[in-house]
Design a protein around this motif. Structure first.
Motif, PDB file in Angstrom:
ATOM      1  N   LYS A  44      29.382 -61.372  39.982  1.00 22.60           N
ATOM      2  CA  LYS A  44      30.420 -61.632  39.155  1.00 22.60           C
ATOM      3  C   LYS A  44      31.037 -61.493  38.029  1.00 22.60           C
ATOM      4  O   LYS A  44      32.055 -61.275  37.824  1.00 22.60           O
ATOM      5  N   ASP A  45      30.345 -59.996  37.790  1.00 21.54           N
ATOM      6  CA  ASP A  45      31.318 -59.036  36.676  1.00 21.54           C
ATOM      7  C   ASP A  45      32.292 -58.493  37.577  1.00 21.54           C
ATOM      8  O   ASP A  45      32.790 -57.856  37.073  1.00 21.54           O
ATOM      9  N   ILE A  46      31.144 -57.520  38.951  1.00 16.91           N
ATOM     10  CA  ILE A  46      31.912 -56.779  39.747  1.00 16.91           C
ATOM     11  C   ILE A  46      33.294 -57.466  40.422  1.00 16.91           C
ATOM     12  O   ILE A  46      34.710 -57.148  39.841  1.00 16.91           O
ATOM     13  N   GLU A  47      33.326 -59.379  40.033  1.00 11.27           N
ATOM     14  CA  GLU A  47      34.634 -59.860  40.887  1.00 11.27           C
ATOM     15  C   GLU A  47      35.154 -60.149  39.688  1.00 11.27           C
ATOM     16  O   GLU A  47      37.116 -59.993  39.746  1.00 11.27           O
ATOM     17  N   ILE A  48      34.600 -59.808  38.250  1.00  7.73           N
ATOM     18  CA  ILE A  48      35.731 -60.009  37.024  1.00  7.73           C
ATOM     19  C   ILE A  48      36.450 -58.502  37.055  1.00  7.73           C
ATOM     20  O   ILE A  48      37.244 -58.374  36.790  1.00  7.73           O
ATOM     21  N   LEU A  49      35.675 -57.475  36.334  1.00 11.34           N
ATOM     22  CA  LEU A  49      36.593 -56.298  37.216  1.00 11.34           C
ATOM     23  C   LEU A  49      37.710 -56.213  37.933  1.00 11.34           C
ATOM     24  O   LEU A  49      38.382 -55.458  38.083  1.00 11.34           O
ATOM     25  N   ARG A  50      37.129 -56.370  39.604  1.00 12.20           N
ATOM     26  CA  ARG A  50      37.773 -56.502  40.239  1.00 12.20           C
ATOM     27  C   ARG A  50      39.767 -56.924  39.864  1.00 12.20           C
ATOM     28  O   ARG A  50      40.709 -56.594  40.291  1.00 12.20           O
ATOM     29  N   GLY A  97      31.552 -64.123  26.959  1.00  7.98           N
ATOM     30  CA  GLY A  97      31.841 -62.864  26.255  1.00  7.98           C
ATOM     31  C   GLY A  97      31.005 -61.707  25.613  1.00  7.98           C
ATOM     32  O   GLY A  97      31.577 -61.239  24.977  1.00  7.98           O
ATOM     33  N   VAL A  98      30.621 -61.359  26.832  1.00 14.03           N
ATOM     34  CA  VAL A  98      29.843 -60.269  27.008  1.00 14.03           C
ATOM     35  C   VAL A  98      30.555 -59.200  27.462  1.00 14.03           C
ATOM     36  O   VAL A  98      31.754 -59.583  27.970  1.00 14.03           O
ATOM     37  N   ASN A  99      30.594 -57.928  26.498  1.00 15.08           N
ATOM     38  CA  ASN A  99      31.375 -56.117  26.472  1.00 15.08           C
ATOM     39  C   ASN A  99      30.973 -55.882  27.368  1.00 15.08           C
ATOM     40  O   ASN A  99      29.590 -55.222  27.420  1.00 15.08           O
ATOM     41  N   LEU A 100      31.541 -55.189  28.487  1.00 16.12           N
ATOM     42  CA  LEU A 100      31.106 -53.680  29.631  1.00 16.12           C
ATOM     43  C   LEU A 100      32.437 -52.568  29.261  1.00 16.12           C
ATOM     44  O   LEU A 100      32.850 -53.300  29.416  1.00 16.12           O
ATOM     45  N   GLN A 101      31.801 -51.962  28.965  1.00 14.84           N
ATOM     46  CA  GLN A 101      31.975 -50.615  29.153  1.00 14.84           C
ATOM     47  C   GLN A 101      32.588 -49.897  30.381  1.00 14.84           C
ATOM     48  O   GLN A 101      31.592 -49.591  31.702  1.00 14.84           O
ATOM     49  N   VAL A 102      34.007 -49.443  30.429  1.00 13.97           N
ATOM     50  CA  VAL A 102      34.426 -49.390  31.788  1.00 13.97           C
ATOM     51  C   VAL A 102      34.836 -48.352  31.963  1.00 13.97           C
ATOM     52  O   VAL A 102      35.726 -47.633  30.617  1.00 13.97           O
ATOM     53  N   LYS A 103      35.388 -47.067  32.669  1.00 12.88           N
ATOM     54  CA  LYS A 103      36.059 -46.270  32.991  1.00 12.88           C
ATOM     55  C   LYS A 103      37.014 -46.149  34.383  1.00 12.88           C
ATOM     56  O   LYS A 103      36.533 -46.421  35.236  1.00 12.88           O
ATOM     57  N   VAL A 104      38.386 -46.156  34.496  1.00 13.22           N
ATOM     58  CA  VAL A 104      38.580 -45.654  35.453  1.00 13.22           C
ATOM     59  C   VAL A 104      39.781 -44.459  35.978  1.00 13.22           C
ATOM     60  O   VAL A 104      40.665 -43.968  35.099  1.00 13.22           O
ATOM     61  N   PHE A 105      39.123 -43.486  36.777  1.00  9.07           N
ATOM     62  CA  PHE A 105      39.731 -42.780  36.941  1.00  9.07           C
ATOM     63  C   PHE A 105      40.784 -42.723  38.334  1.00  9.07           C
ATOM     64  O   PHE A 105      40.817 -43.458  39.189  1.00  9.07           O
ATOM     65  N   GLY A 106      41.941 -41.449  38.087  1.00  6.68           N
ATOM     66  CA  GLY A 106      43.175 -41.853  39.544  1.00  6.68           C
ATOM     67  C   GLY A 106      44.593 -42.958  38.650  1.00  6.68           C
ATOM     68  O   GLY A 106      44.258 -43.321  39.778  1.00  6.68           O
ATOM     69  N   GLU A 107      44.207 -43.767  37.450  1.00  5.18           N
ATOM     70  CA  GLU A 107      44.852 -44.479  36.996  1.00  5.18           C
ATOM     71  C   GLU A 107      45.960 -43.725  37.020  1.00  5.18           C
ATOM     72  O   GLU A 107      47.088 -42.896  36.616  1.00  5.18           O
ATOM     73  N   ASP A 164      29.535 -49.527  32.523  1.00  3.67           N
ATOM     74  CA  ASP A 164      27.511 -49.620  32.819  1.00  3.67           C
ATOM     75  C   ASP A 164      27.381 -51.290  32.800  1.00  3.67           C
ATOM     76  O   ASP A 164      28.310 -52.064  32.250  1.00  3.67           O
ATOM     77  N   SER A 165      26.658 -51.916  33.827  1.00  2.13           N
ATOM     78  CA  SER A 165      26.525 -52.743  34.037  1.00  2.13           C
ATOM     79  C   SER A 165      26.006 -53.674  32.377  1.00  2.13           C
ATOM     80  O   SER A 165      24.955 -53.422  32.186  1.00  2.13           O
ATOM     81  N   ARG A 166      25.304 -55.081  32.519  1.00  2.75           N
ATOM     82  CA  ARG A 166      25.309 -55.574  31.394  1.00  2.75           C
ATOM     83  C   ARG A 166      23.756 -55.274  31.912  1.00  2.75           C
ATOM     84  O   ARG A 166      23.464 -55.330  32.455  1.00  2.75           O
ATOM     85  N   GLY A 167      22.898 -55.381  30.373  1.00  7.64           N
ATOM     86  CA  GLY A 167      21.532 -54.526  30.124  1.00  7.64           C
ATOM     87  C   GLY A 167      22.294 -53.123  30.438  1.00  7.64           C
ATOM     88  O   GLY A 167      20.470 -52.672  30.299  1.00  7.64           O
ATOM     89  N   SER A 168      22.695 -52.370  31.215  1.00 10.41           N
ATOM     90  CA  SER A 168      22.460 -50.461  30.797  1.00 10.41           C
ATOM     91  C   SER A 168      23.311 -49.943  29.839  1.00 10.41           C
ATOM     92  O   SER A 168      24.912 -50.922  29.690  1.00 10.41           O
ATOM     93  N   GLY A 169      23.089 -48.643  29.015  1.00 15.74           N
ATOM     94  CA  GLY A 169      24.000 -47.959  29.134  1.00 15.74           C
ATOM     95  C   GLY A 169      24.755 -48.601  27.729  1.00 15.74           C
ATOM     96  O   GLY A 169      24.192 -49.305  26.603  1.00 15.74           O
ATOM     97  N   THR A 171      36.582 -51.174  27.111  1.00 17.34           N
ATOM     98  CA  THR A 171      35.778 -52.385  26.783  1.00 17.34           C
ATOM     99  C   THR A 171      36.254 -53.700  27.549  1.00 17.34           C
ATOM    100  O   THR A 171      37.502 -53.941  26.734  1.00 17.34           O
ATOM    101  N   VAL A 172      35.817 -54.427  28.621  1.00 19.13           N
ATOM    102  CA  VAL A 172      35.852 -55.178  29.543  1.00 19.13           C
ATOM    103  C   VAL A 172      35.401 -56.269  29.335  1.00 19.13           C
ATOM    104  O   VAL A 172      34.249 -56.235  29.357  1.00 19.13           O
ATOM    105  N   GLN A 173      36.323 -57.637  28.460  1.00 21.61           N
ATOM    106  CA  GLN A 173      35.243 -58.423  28.143  1.00 21.61           C
ATOM    107  C   GLN A 173      35.058 -59.920  29.424  1.00 21.61           C
ATOM    108  O   GLN A 173      35.862 -60.078  29.731  1.00 21.61           O
ATOM    109  N   MET A 174      33.431 -60.154  29.708  1.00 21.00           N
ATOM    110  CA  MET A 174      33.196 -60.808  30.597  1.00 21.00           C
ATOM    111  C   MET A 174      33.506 -62.053  30.317  1.00 21.00           C
ATOM    112  O   MET A 174      33.760 -62.454  29.502  1.00 21.00           O
ATOM    113  N   ASP A 175      33.687 -63.533  31.495  1.00 19.47           N
ATOM    114  CA  ASP A 175      33.938 -64.795  30.698  1.00 19.47           C
ATOM    115  C   ASP A 175      32.478 -65.545  30.199  1.00 19.47           C
ATOM    116  O   ASP A 175      33.013 -66.794  29.200  1.00 19.47           O
TER     117      ASP A 175
END
Length: 304
Positions: free
Chosen positions: A88-94, A17-27, A68-73, A11-15
């Motif tokens: 902006k969410d992509i930039e925060i995840l980057r 306060g919205v929480n996005l569900q994230v997976k990273v493969f190959g870490e 899952d983008s905000r509003g999805s999943g 769970t990654v929080q955006m600036d």
């Protein structure tokens, strides 16, 4: 290609306060691999399962981030559902992933956001992967609706499909009722369907949203097609995208036809178009082996 192992969801929080569900493969512990962020399509319906299916096979050479983008999943259903906010969410995840530059991938609606990101933040991209998308929202929406209403395979509620593609859905049930009517149009004609078995357990479906039948959010869809798409037109900005770009499309895609993808490839200076002769809207599922080889060859030649 890497063996795809079970990966926990973060769970990654955006600036805001919205929480996005994230997976990273190959870490890996040293984070030495380059980053690839892959976007799903179908706002308010599709989930990270779609880009996971299409790109997790690259996890031996990339850190592959899907979400899952905000509003999805499983991410928070909190707007605004605008391209600017999703970018902006992509930039925060980057930044969360610790990458200065990365490869961005997007199919269908994810391709629209990827194109807008490339126009705004092209200096952050080492590569761009686009699958079955378009560069002009109004023409794209009208073409998709026309294809649906004239396809003999489909039996649809015309008024309901107009609500889907104009972003005027009544509620989540309206959205849920609309999707099964049109699934067939996303697949190639039966005589072009390849019967080879999938290589992994997570093969994407012909329509990328059907992994998320419990996650309908009509507010996201309405914003996407009622507000965002009428304003989306990057045709004049394609020439400014400098990242090496792979554009793939199914020959039998009636939602984002070959000519739309050809227009994108013609407009981006360092681009390559690959047409999949036995595919509909999703070559990653319709011609999995070829799709993976084309993608891998492009990344090894143009990015790595």
């Amino acid at each position: 290609m890497a063996e795809i192992k079970a990966t926990p969801t973060s769970t990654v929080q955006m600036d805001d306060g919205v929480n996005l569900q994230v997976k990273v493969f190959g870490e890996d512990s040293k984070s030495t691999k380059p980053l690839l962020i892959a976007l799903h399509g179908a706002p308010g319906l599709s989930t990270l399962a779609e880009p996971e299916s299409a790109f997790a096979f690259l996890s031996d050479i990339f850190r592959v981030l899907v979400f899952d983008s905000r509003g999805s999943g499983a991410s928070d259903k909190t707007g605004p559902y605008t391209h600017d906010r999703w970018i902006k969410d992509i930039e925060i995840l980057r930044k969360w992933a610790g990458a200065e530059k990365f490869v961005l991938a997007g199919g269908s609606y994810g391709g629209f956001i990827a194109l807008d990101y490339a126009v705004l933040h092209g200096d952050k991209l080492s590569g761009l992967l686009l699958r079955d998308t378009w560069a002009n929202g109004v023409v794209g929406m009208m073409t998709a609706l026309a294809s649906i209403l004239t396809d003999d395979r489909l039996h649809v509620d015309v008024a309901r499909q107009i609500r889907v593609w104009s972003g005027t859905l009544r509620d989540d049930k309206d959205y849920e009722d609309a999707i099964p009517e049109i699934i067939a149009i996303y697949a190639p004609p039966e005589e072009h369907m390849l019967k080879a078995p999938a290589k992994d357990n997570d093969e994407p479906t012909a329509f990328e949203g059907m992994d998320a039948l419990a996650a309908f959010n009509s507010a996201t869809q309405n914003a996407a097609f009622g507000v965002n798409m009428p304003r989306f037109d990057v045709r004049q900005q394609l020439k400014d995208i400098k990242a090496p770009t792979l554009v793939v499309v199914g020959r039998h895609d009636k939602i984002t036809p070959v000519e739309f993808n050809q227009e994108i490839a013609n407009g981006i200076p360092r681009s390559r178009l690959e047409i999949f002769e036995h595919s509909g809207h999703n070559p990653a599922s319709d011609e999995t082996e070829k799709y993976r080889q084309v993608t891998l060859d492009f990344l090894r030649t143009e990015v790595l």
